[in-house]
Enzyme design. Structure first.
Site, PDB file in Angstrom:
ATOM      1  N   GLU A 128       0.341 -10.406   1.840  1.00 22.64           N
ATOM      2  CA  GLU A 128       0.260  -8.966   1.080  1.00 22.64           C
ATOM      3  C   GLU A 128       1.377  -7.971   1.453  1.00 22.64           C
ATOM      4  OE1 GLU A 128      -0.973  -7.471  -1.644  1.00 22.64           O
ATOM      5  OE2 GLU A 128      -2.931  -6.610  -1.142  1.00 22.64           O
ATOM      6  N   THR A 181       3.873  -2.572  -6.542  1.00 25.14           N
ATOM      7  CA  THR A 181       3.218  -1.662  -5.486  1.00 25.14           C
ATOM      8  C   THR A 181       4.012  -1.084  -4.491  1.00 25.14           C
ATOM      9  OG1 THR A 181       1.216  -3.359  -5.492  1.00 25.14           O
ATOM     10  CG2 THR A 181       1.659  -1.834  -3.530  1.00 25.14           C
TER      11      THR A 181
HETATM   12  N1  HSE Z   1      -4.051   0.906  -1.853  1.00 23.20           N
HETATM   13  C1  HSE Z   1      -2.923   0.237  -2.353  1.00 23.20           C
HETATM   14  C2  HSE Z   1      -2.106   1.365  -3.009  1.00 23.20           C
HETATM   15  C3  HSE Z   1      -3.305  -0.851  -3.246  1.00 23.20           C
HETATM   16  O1  HSE Z   1      -2.572   1.975  -3.748  1.00 23.20           O
HETATM   17  O2  HSE Z   1      -0.803   1.154  -3.055  1.00 23.20           O
HETATM   18  C4  HSE Z   1      -2.069  -1.486  -3.985  1.00 23.20           C
HETATM   19  O3  HSE Z   1      -2.572  -2.791  -4.130  1.00 23.20           O
END
Ligand code: HSE
Length: 306
Positions: A128, A181
């Site tokens: 990830e 992201t």
């Molecule tokens: N918690 C993470 C974000 C999830 O909001 O950046 C992204 O996959």
């Protein structure tokens, strides 16, 4: 067992008030993977179907997490991965977590389950991290364990599994734009106001209580995000209109799924879920965008053997 086929599900992270700590698992949307023992040592990706993702295990999320597990296990054989990617990367419904979880779950099964859930989550987090340039497990934990999960602590890892009401449904709207992201994280401020922090933790604590007590109305009251949504919603077309449409159709609440662009709504019962879906489809049909809408119960199983 020489070979295994797994379903690695999509997930919704953050769930409005739980930035980086809360997530839940979706049903019916996910990747498939075949994992096979091979005579040659090492991990190889032999098929990467669906999206143009690299076969190089150091550049592929499923490969990076697989390699982390493999190096720890050090078996006298190798693994081949066939990846059938069905969750679009950058969609906001845990595409990278599904990749990371599928490979380590399948390999652990073929090895006779030497690793526990926390160890699998730690291997998956290595994969990830390739996508988000930050350590977070709020997609990985629900993809592996199912249901709602809360990341109480990353180091040492402590994940809590949270129950959810039987009749809780999610509606996901995925507009076909890609949001990385890492980029969605870079627009967030390093610090937040104390007033916002208070609002956010009051909502998160209350949401956990509502999930435990099957209090649908309270779930709705808590689905508010004053930390990430104000910054991230700006790049999601028709965000406020879609949110309003869902509310009119009976949603308990709506917010960004993970780092977007997908939007999730939660509601009580399949009939309201269908109503939300059709109302949001009408909005999107009037715009020049391609999109998909999914309806899902909360998947309480997580990654599974097919
Ligand atoms: N918690 C993470 C974000 C999830 O909001 O950046 C992204 O996959």
């Amino acid at each position: 067992m020489e070979e295994i086929k797994v379903f690695s599900p999509a997930t919704v992270a953050n769930v409005a008030c739980g930035f980086d700590v809360l997530g839940f698992c979706l049903d019916g949307i996910g990747d498939e993977m075949i994992i096979r023992k091979s005579k040659d040592k090492g991990v190889r990706i032999t098929v990467s179907d669906g999206y143009d993702l690299p076969l190089d295990i150091d550049k592929n999320i499923a490969g990076v997490s697989a390699k982390a597990l493999y190096e720890k296990a050090n078996p006298d054989f190798g693994f081949e991965l066939e990846i059938y990617k069905r969750i679009k990367p950058g969609s906001g419904i845990g595409s990278s977590a599904a990749s990371a979880v599928g490979s380590v779950f399948g390999m652990n099964q073929l090895l006779g389950k030497p690793f526990n859930q926390n160890e699998l989550i730690e291997f998956a987090m290595k994969g990830e991290a390739l996508a988000s340039a930050a350590e977070h497990a709020d997609n990985i934990a629900p993809a592996l364990l199912g249901g709602f999960t809360l990341v109480k602590n990353l180091n040492p890892l402590r994940i809590l599994q949270i129950p959810s009401p039987e009749d809780l449904y999610a509606v996901i709207v995925h507009q076909q734009i890609e949001i990385k992201t890492s980029e969605a994280r870079s627009v967030l401020p390093a610090q937040i106001k104390l007033k916002d922090a208070t609002t956010q933790w009051a909502n998160l604590g209350s949401l956990i209580h509502a999930l435990h007590t099957n209090d649908y109305a309270l779930i709705g009251e808590c689905l508010e995000d004053v930390v990430a949504e104000p910054y991230r919603s700006k790049v999601i077309p028709a965000y406020e209109i879609l949110k309003k449409a869902a509310k009119t159709a009976g949603a308990l609440g709506t917010s960004i799924s993970g780092s977007g662009p997908s939007i999730f709504s939660l509601c009580q019962g399949i009939d309201i879920a269908k109503e939300i879906s059709s109302t949001q489809k009408k909005v999107l049909n009037s715009m020049d965008v391609s999109f998909e809408v999914y309806i899902s119960k909360i998947n309480t199983k997580g990654v599974s053997i097919l």
